[in-house]
Design a protein around this motif. Structure first.
Motif, short mmCIF file in Angstrom:
data_model
loop_
_atom_site.label_atom_id
_atom_site.label_comp_id
_atom_site.label_asym_id
_atom_site.label_seq_id
_atom_site.Cartn_x
_atom_site.Cartn_y
_atom_site.Cartn_z
N ARG A 174 0.82 -1.21 0.00
CA ARG A 174 0.00 0.00 0.00
C ARG A 174 0.86 1.27 0.00
O ARG A 174 0.63 2.19 -0.79
CB ARG A 174 -0.92 -0.02 1.21
CG ARG A 174 -1.79 1.22 1.38
CD ARG A 174 -2.80 1.34 0.27
NE ARG A 174 -3.61 2.53 0.41
CZ ARG A 174 -4.42 2.99 -0.52
NH1 ARG A 174 -4.53 2.35 -1.68
NH2 ARG A 174 -5.12 4.07 -0.33
N SER A 175 1.87 1.32 0.86
CA SER A 175 2.69 2.53 0.96
C SER A 175 3.67 2.65 -0.19
O SER A 175 3.99 3.76 -0.62
CB SER A 175 3.44 2.54 2.30
OG SER A 175 4.29 1.41 2.42
N ARG A 176 4.14 1.53 -0.73
CA ARG A 176 5.14 1.58 -1.80
C ARG A 176 4.53 1.78 -3.18
O ARG A 176 5.11 2.46 -4.03
CB ARG A 176 5.97 0.29 -1.80
CG ARG A 176 6.87 0.15 -0.58
CD ARG A 176 7.52 -1.22 -0.55
NE ARG A 176 8.43 -1.43 -1.66
CZ ARG A 176 8.99 -2.60 -1.95
NH1 ARG A 176 8.70 -3.67 -1.22
NH2 ARG A 176 9.82 -2.70 -2.96
N TYR A 177 3.35 1.20 -3.41
CA TYR A 177 2.78 1.22 -4.76
C TYR A 177 1.42 1.92 -4.84
O TYR A 177 0.91 2.15 -5.94
CB TYR A 177 2.64 -0.21 -5.29
CG TYR A 177 3.93 -0.98 -5.26
CD1 TYR A 177 4.99 -0.63 -6.10
CD2 TYR A 177 4.11 -2.05 -4.37
CE1 TYR A 177 6.19 -1.34 -6.05
CE2 TYR A 177 5.30 -2.75 -4.33
CZ TYR A 177 6.34 -2.39 -5.17
OH TYR A 177 7.52 -3.08 -5.12
N GLY A 178 0.81 2.24 -3.68
CA GLY A 178 -0.46 2.95 -3.69
C GLY A 178 -1.66 2.11 -4.07
O GLY A 178 -2.72 2.64 -4.40
N VAL A 179 -1.53 0.77 -4.03
CA VAL A 179 -2.64 -0.13 -4.34
C VAL A 179 -2.89 -1.04 -3.14
O VAL A 179 -2.05 -1.15 -2.24
CB VAL A 179 -2.35 -0.99 -5.60
CG1 VAL A 179 -2.12 -0.09 -6.81
CG2 VAL A 179 -1.15 -1.91 -5.37
N THR A 180 -4.07 -1.68 -3.15
CA THR A 180 -4.45 -2.53 -2.01
C THR A 180 -4.74 -3.95 -2.47
O THR A 180 -5.50 -4.15 -3.42
CB THR A 180 -5.71 -1.96 -1.32
OG1 THR A 180 -5.45 -0.63 -0.88
CG2 THR A 180 -6.11 -2.83 -0.13
N ILE A 181 -4.12 -4.92 -1.81
CA ILE A 181 -4.40 -6.32 -2.09
C ILE A 181 -5.58 -6.75 -1.23
O ILE A 181 -5.52 -6.74 0.00
CB ILE A 181 -3.18 -7.21 -1.79
CG1 ILE A 181 -2.00 -6.81 -2.69
CG2 ILE A 181 -3.52 -8.69 -2.00
CD1 ILE A 181 -0.71 -7.57 -2.39
N PHE A 182 -6.70 -7.08 -1.90
CA PHE A 182 -7.91 -7.47 -1.19
C PHE A 182 -7.93 -8.95 -0.83
O PHE A 182 -8.55 -9.36 0.15
CB PHE A 182 -9.15 -7.16 -2.04
CG PHE A 182 -9.36 -5.70 -2.28
CD1 PHE A 182 -9.45 -4.81 -1.22
CD2 PHE A 182 -9.45 -5.20 -3.56
CE1 PHE A 182 -9.65 -3.46 -1.42
CE2 PHE A 182 -9.64 -3.85 -3.79
CZ PHE A 182 -9.75 -2.98 -2.71
#
Length: 222
Positions: A174-182
């Motif tokens: 989340r902090s490195r790439y700005g995406v969330t693994i659901f």
């Protein structure tokens, strides 16, 4: 004429081309109340006995009233190859005060016309399918669903090598790439919702959400 609040939750599907027939057949399979309307006799013969169906010309407002269109809470206009027919049918449904009108468009200009005359939702099946395919042909993404145009997107993708052997918390996605693994899917295992303690392996398929451009960059790492 019933007020919009008094309409049923049934759906009227007008036009049994590939789009309309898929909508009608799927709603019927899901147990939803649906009625299809088609003016082409050959398509009527093809679908008779498979879904609830009437043969009628929906460009004629009287025909729509006679088949009970005023009782439906939702209408789907699957006719799009004829701009005139698409506009006339949509206009008829607007005049009947149909609470929810979904209309298929073949171009942005077509879609703007439908919206201006009162369609609540305009869909572009060919454009959306082409856009989705463009994101998949690279092989990095296995599925791609854009929830909002130019905004939030959900993808299914292979796990990047740099995540293998690490938990989601350790990889700081989340902090490195700005995406969330659901969540993730491991071979032979049911879908697992992701937590910070979820361990990612090389065989896992991830379900990831976020901004489309950030997801593209993250997928390039797989």
């Amino acid at each position: 004429m019933p007020s919009p609040a008094d309409r049923t939750d049934s759906t009227l599907v007008i036009g049994l081309g590939r789009f309309g027939s898929a909508v009608a057949a799927t709603l019927d399979r899901l147990g939803r109340e649906v009625l299809a309307v088609e003016s082409n006799p050959s398509l009527v013969r093809q679908w008779t006995g498979r879904i609830p169906l009437v043969e009628a010309d929906a460009t004629d407002p009287e025909a729509l009233e006679q088949l009970g269109a005023t009782e439906f809470g939702t209408a789907v206009v699957g006719v799009a190859t004829s701009l005139e027919a698409s506009v006339l049918i949509t206009g008829n449904l607007v005049d009947l005060e149909t609470p929810q009108i979904w209309a298929k468009a073949v171009s942005r200009a077509h879609g703007r016309i439908l919206q201006r005359i009162g369609a609540h939702h305009v869909v572009y099946p060919e454009f959306d399918a082409g856009q989705r395919a463009a994101h998949l042909v690279s092989g990095r993404m296995l599925d791609y669903i854009e929830m909002e145009k130019g905004g939030f997107t959900i993808v299914k993708m292979r796990s990047p090598a740099e995540l293998h052997g690490f938990t989601i918390g350790e990889s700081k996605v989340r902090s490195r790439y700005g995406v969330t693994i659901f969540g993730l899917m491991s071979p032979g295992e049911p879908f697992e919702y992701a937590t910070s303690e979820t361990l990612v392996s090389a065989s896992d398929v991830l379900v990831v959400g976020g901004d489309a451009s950030l997801l593209e960059r993250f997928a390039l790492r797989s």
